[in-house]
Design a protein around this motif. Structure first.
Motif, short mmCIF file in Angstrom:
data_model
loop_
_atom_site.label_atom_id
_atom_site.label_comp_id
_atom_site.label_asym_id
_atom_site.label_seq_id
_atom_site.Cartn_x
_atom_site.Cartn_y
_atom_site.Cartn_z
N PHE A 106 17.74 -10.57 6.79
CA PHE A 106 16.77 -11.66 6.89
C PHE A 106 17.06 -12.81 5.93
N ASP A 107 18.19 -12.69 5.21
CA ASP A 107 18.59 -13.73 4.26
C ASP A 107 17.44 -14.04 3.31
N ALA A 108 16.86 -12.98 2.75
CA ALA A 108 15.71 -13.10 1.86
C ALA A 108 16.02 -12.44 0.52
N PRO A 109 15.45 -12.94 -0.57
CA PRO A 109 15.68 -12.31 -1.88
C PRO A 109 15.18 -10.87 -1.89
N LEU A 110 15.81 -10.04 -2.69
CA LEU A 110 15.42 -8.65 -2.78
C LEU A 110 13.98 -8.51 -3.28
N SER A 111 13.55 -9.43 -4.15
CA SER A 111 12.18 -9.39 -4.67
C SER A 111 11.15 -9.58 -3.56
N VAL A 112 11.52 -10.35 -2.52
CA VAL A 112 10.63 -10.55 -1.39
C VAL A 112 10.65 -9.34 -0.46
N VAL A 113 11.86 -8.85 -0.19
CA VAL A 113 12.01 -7.68 0.68
C VAL A 113 11.33 -6.46 0.09
N GLN A 114 11.27 -6.40 -1.24
CA GLN A 114 10.62 -5.28 -1.92
C GLN A 114 9.16 -5.13 -1.49
N TRP A 115 8.57 -6.20 -0.96
CA TRP A 115 7.19 -6.14 -0.51
C TRP A 115 7.02 -5.27 0.73
N THR A 116 8.11 -4.91 1.38
CA THR A 116 7.99 -3.92 2.46
C THR A 116 7.53 -2.58 1.91
N VAL A 117 7.89 -2.30 0.66
CA VAL A 117 7.45 -1.07 0.00
C VAL A 117 6.09 -1.28 -0.65
N THR A 118 5.94 -2.39 -1.38
CA THR A 118 4.68 -2.67 -2.08
C THR A 118 3.53 -2.85 -1.11
N GLY A 119 3.75 -3.61 -0.02
CA GLY A 119 2.70 -3.83 0.97
C GLY A 119 2.24 -2.54 1.62
N TYR A 120 3.19 -1.66 1.90
CA TYR A 120 2.87 -0.35 2.47
C TYR A 120 1.99 0.45 1.52
N SER A 121 2.37 0.46 0.23
CA SER A 121 1.61 1.23 -0.77
C SER A 121 0.21 0.66 -0.95
N LEU A 122 0.08 -0.65 -0.97
CA LEU A 122 -1.24 -1.27 -1.14
C LEU A 122 -2.13 -0.98 0.06
N ALA A 123 -1.56 -0.99 1.26
CA ALA A 123 -2.34 -0.66 2.46
C ALA A 123 -2.83 0.78 2.40
N LEU A 124 -1.97 1.68 1.93
CA LEU A 124 -2.39 3.07 1.75
C LEU A 124 -3.61 3.16 0.83
N ALA A 125 -3.51 2.48 -0.32
CA ALA A 125 -4.59 2.54 -1.30
C ALA A 125 -5.88 1.95 -0.77
N THR A 126 -5.77 0.94 0.08
CA THR A 126 -6.95 0.27 0.61
C THR A 126 -7.71 1.14 1.59
N VAL A 127 -7.01 1.89 2.41
CA VAL A 127 -7.65 2.61 3.51
C VAL A 127 -8.07 4.04 3.12
N ILE A 128 -7.43 4.63 2.13
CA ILE A 128 -7.75 6.02 1.76
C ILE A 128 -9.23 6.21 1.43
N PRO A 129 -9.87 5.30 0.64
CA PRO A 129 -11.28 5.55 0.30
C PRO A 129 -12.22 5.61 1.49
N VAL A 130 -11.84 5.02 2.62
CA VAL A 130 -12.73 5.00 3.79
C VAL A 130 -12.64 6.30 4.57
N THR A 131 -11.66 7.14 4.25
CA THR A 131 -11.38 8.31 5.07
C THR A 131 -12.56 9.27 5.17
N ALA A 132 -13.17 9.60 4.03
CA ALA A 132 -14.26 10.58 4.04
C ALA A 132 -15.42 10.10 4.92
N TRP A 133 -15.78 8.82 4.80
CA TRP A 133 -16.85 8.29 5.64
C TRP A 133 -16.46 8.33 7.11
#
Length: 467
Positions: free
Chosen positions: A59-86
């Motif tokens: 994608f001709d993108a800096p590694l720091s930007v591509v790293q958000w494929t990992v960070t964004g995934y982790s943040l989405a995990l953290a956001t949705v986990i608390p709703v699971t019990a409800w």
């Protein structure tokens, strides 16, 4: 489907007591389905790492930007986990599990079709929103189906993805990226997800009565964004080697304030998003307190050791991954044994030795870490550490959930997954910061071993009686 495997005879711990009850065949079938779903999420946490440079070039993108494929995934995990019990209480575990798997599978397919780095990151977030619910719902389904006396055994089954994922991820990611394309590290989830959906629809049963508990809007507006901000700040601080910059400290402080506000309110609310009152129980609270430093140190080592192999010893990513296979094999094998033993002995009797063994292996690796130490000695140290991890992780989980009623399992499983996610992020961030600040692997490794040893004071306070 109502038949069961034979009960284990010979008493508890071989002392002539009553035999353990049988594990229903339906519970084992459920475990197979949820393990398949959980395997995708665990695999996805490691399979992407080896392809980051390929994605940067594609994608001709800096590694720091591509790293958000990992960070964004982790943040989405953290956001949705608390709703699971409800969600489980409102819609049922079967419906939530199938929806989460479908969303994860859809996100995987879309990520493989990404046309630029923005769409890649966005579709990874979709993956994370589905993946975040899979593991806590899997724990809820299996623990509800198994007799309380066999929860340790079932936790061992749930630990199978933890064994296979870290080993298979880097190797499979490298092979698919080199032989086919980076797109296939995401496409590979599609047939697995489709199979999990098919089997889940066939094997899983409806929960029956729903709790009808109202959604805690105040909790929804504090806990998920609080966790996301906290993990974002920790990740950013780790990447920059410190938490002094506003970009790292502001989200950490804001996240901590929101999480604290949620905790204060949750202890008083009638129907909180997550029932933190469960932590007041000695068995749950002490298990969580044992888990936090242990998991933080372990997940920190997961990024530190591969970096040591590559930067200090000049090995390739594939070679580094292969040298860690004995550690994961020991961890996974011992995990299956210790999980079954934990059904028949006091939690303290297996977890305390486990922490001691893990710290010993970690410390041995740290002391020897250098540029000329024979590989076999370092690999042996990691194998000892893996043995201790296998003796600790799932028995701690089993100890925390054993006394929960069926109506409390969803909240307990969700809380444990949140704690694990936060502990892993803290460990990773601290490891990255220490490595930058000390500019040395040995010092950072020694600090990691010390952090893991902090689990001992609470481990010795775990129940001393057999379950």
């Amino acid at each position: 489907m109502s038949t069961a495997l034979p009960a284990r005879t010979g008493g508890r711990g071989g002392n002539g007591g009553p035999p353990l009850p049988a594990v229903p065949r339906h519970a084992l079938a459920l475990a197979g389905v949820v393990v398949l779903g959980s395997f995708m999420t665990v695999l996805d946490m490691t399979i992407v790492n080896v392809a980051l440079r390929h994605l940067s070039r594609a994608f001709d993108a800096p590694l720091s930007v591509v790293q958000w494929t990992v960070t964004g995934y982790s943040l989405a995990l953290a956001t949705v986990i608390p709703v699971t019990a409800w969600a489980v209480g409102r819609y049922g575990a079967k419906r939530v599990f199938l929806t989460a798997v479908a969303l994860f599978t859809l996100g995987s397919g879309l990520t493989g079709l990404a046309w630029n780095v923005g769409s890649l990151i966005a579709f990874r977030v979709v993956q994370g929103l589905g993946g975040g619910m899979i593991v806590p719902v899997a724990m809820t389904v299996v623990l509800r189906a198994a007799p309380p006396e066999r929860k340790g055994t079932m936790m061992g089954v749930l630990g199978i993805p933890v064994l296979v994922g870290p080993m298979a991820g880097p190797v499979l990611g490298g092979v698919l990226t080199d032989a086919l394309s980076w797109r296939w590290i995401f496409f590979v989830n599609v047939p697995v997800g489709a199979l999990a959906l098919l089997l889940g629809a066939r094997v899983m049963r409806d929960d029956g009565e729903r709790t009808g508990r109202p959604l805690d809007l105040a909790g929804l507006l504090t806990l998920p964004p609080g966790l996301a901000l906290l993990l974002y700040g920790l990740t950013l601080g780790g990447e920059r080697g410190g938490f002094g910059t506003p970009g790292a400290v502001v989200p950490v402080v804001a996240g901590a304030v929101l999480v604290t506000a949620f905790a204060v309110r949750a202890l008083r609310a009638a129907h909180p998003l997550l029932d933190l009152r469960l932590l007041r129980r000695a068995s749950v609270g002490r298990a969580v307190a044992t888990m936090v430093p242990f998991s933080a140190a372990y997940f920190g080592s997961m990024i530190l050791v591969p970096l040591y192999w590559q930067q200090e010893r000049g090995l390739s990513a594939t070679q580094a991954g292969l040298l860690m296979v004995p550690q994961f094999l020991c961890s996974g094998t011992v995990m299956q044994i210790s999980s079954r033993i934990s059904d028949r002995v006091a939690p303290r009797a297996i977890i305390v030795p486990g922490v001691l063994v893990a710290v010993t292996g970690f410390l041995a690796f740290a002391v020897q870490a250098g540029s000329d130490v024979p590989y076999w000695r370092l690999v042996a140290s990691l194998a000892v550490m893996g043995t201790g991890v296998g003796m600790t992780n799932m028995p701690v989980m089993a100890s925390a959930t054993r006394g929960l009623a069926d109506t409390e399992v969803a909240a307990g499983s969700t809380a444990l997954n949140i704690v694990s996610q936060v502990a892993a992020s803290i460990g990773t961030a601290l490891t990255a910061s220490l490595l930058t600040a000390t500019d040395g692997f040995r010092t950072t490794l020694l600090c990691g071993a010390g952090l893991m040893a902090l689990a001992l004071p609470m481990a010795v306070r775990l129940p001393k009686h057999r379950p």
